[in-house]
Structures are given as structure tokens and as C-alpha cells.
Design a protein around this motif. Structure first.
Motif, short mmCIF file in Angstrom:
data_model
loop_
_atom_site.label_atom_id
_atom_site.label_comp_id
_atom_site.label_asym_id
_atom_site.label_seq_id
_atom_site.Cartn_x
_atom_site.Cartn_y
_atom_site.Cartn_z
N THR A 1 2.36 -16.12 -4.79
CA THR A 1 1.56 -17.18 -4.17
C THR A 1 0.33 -16.59 -3.49
O THR A 1 0.29 -15.42 -3.14
CB THR A 1 2.38 -17.97 -3.15
OG1 THR A 1 2.78 -17.10 -2.09
CG2 THR A 1 3.58 -18.63 -3.79
N LEU A 2 -0.65 -17.46 -3.25
CA LEU A 2 -1.88 -17.06 -2.59
C LEU A 2 -1.61 -16.56 -1.18
O LEU A 2 -2.18 -15.56 -0.74
CB LEU A 2 -2.86 -18.23 -2.54
CG LEU A 2 -4.17 -18.01 -1.79
CD1 LEU A 2 -4.97 -16.90 -2.46
CD2 LEU A 2 -4.96 -19.29 -1.72
N ALA A 3 -0.72 -17.23 -0.46
CA ALA A 3 -0.41 -16.84 0.91
C ALA A 3 0.17 -15.42 0.96
O ALA A 3 -0.20 -14.62 1.82
CB ALA A 3 0.57 -17.82 1.54
N THR A 4 1.05 -15.11 0.05
CA THR A 4 1.66 -13.78 0.03
C THR A 4 0.62 -12.71 -0.31
O THR A 4 0.57 -11.67 0.33
CB THR A 4 2.81 -13.73 -0.99
OG1 THR A 4 3.74 -14.77 -0.68
CG2 THR A 4 3.52 -12.41 -0.95
N HIS A 5 -0.21 -12.99 -1.29
CA HIS A 5 -1.23 -12.01 -1.69
C HIS A 5 -2.29 -11.82 -0.62
O HIS A 5 -2.81 -10.73 -0.45
CB HIS A 5 -1.88 -12.43 -3.01
CG HIS A 5 -1.04 -12.15 -4.20
ND1 HIS A 5 -1.25 -11.09 -5.02
CD2 HIS A 5 0.06 -12.78 -4.69
CE1 HIS A 5 -0.34 -11.07 -5.98
NE2 HIS A 5 0.47 -12.09 -5.79
#
Length: 57
Positions: free
Chosen positions: A26-30
Motif C-alpha cells: 500500500t501507499l501508506a506502507t511505502h
């Protein structure tokens, strides 16, 4: 949120029913867990190990 993720992204990631494997993409994790942050946590880069084994580093 302490890693610089927007509140909405953090909430949507936290309440997601996706598995850990899917959440890792996900974008948040990256955005929050960058390569630099992972290195600060003491994790080893497989890419760096491979490059060292091949004589590139």
C-alpha cells in the motif's frame, strides 16, 4: 502517523481487512517505511548483500 503518513491513509490502512502481505504493497506502507527507515531499524538489504557478493560494492 509518526512516520509522516496522512491521518486518512493511516486510518484506512489500520482498519483494512487485507492480509499483511497485501498491506505491504500500500501507499501508506511505502511512504512511511522507506528503505532508509528500514536500515535505521537494523534490517539488512538483500540487494546490498547480493551486490557485495557479486563484487559491485
Amino acid at each position: 502517523m509518526a512516520l509522516g503518513i496522512r491521518t486518512r491513509q493511516a486510518i484506512l490502512t489500520a482498519i483494512s481487512s487485507k492480509s499483511y502481505w497485501r498491506l505491504s504493497r500500500t501507499l501508506a506502507t511505502h511512504s512511511g517505511m522507506s528503505n532508509d527507515w528500514l536500515k535505521q531499524q537494523g534490517l539488512i538489504s538483500f540487494r546490498d548483500l547480493w551486490m557485495k557478493a557479486q563484487g559491485y560494492l
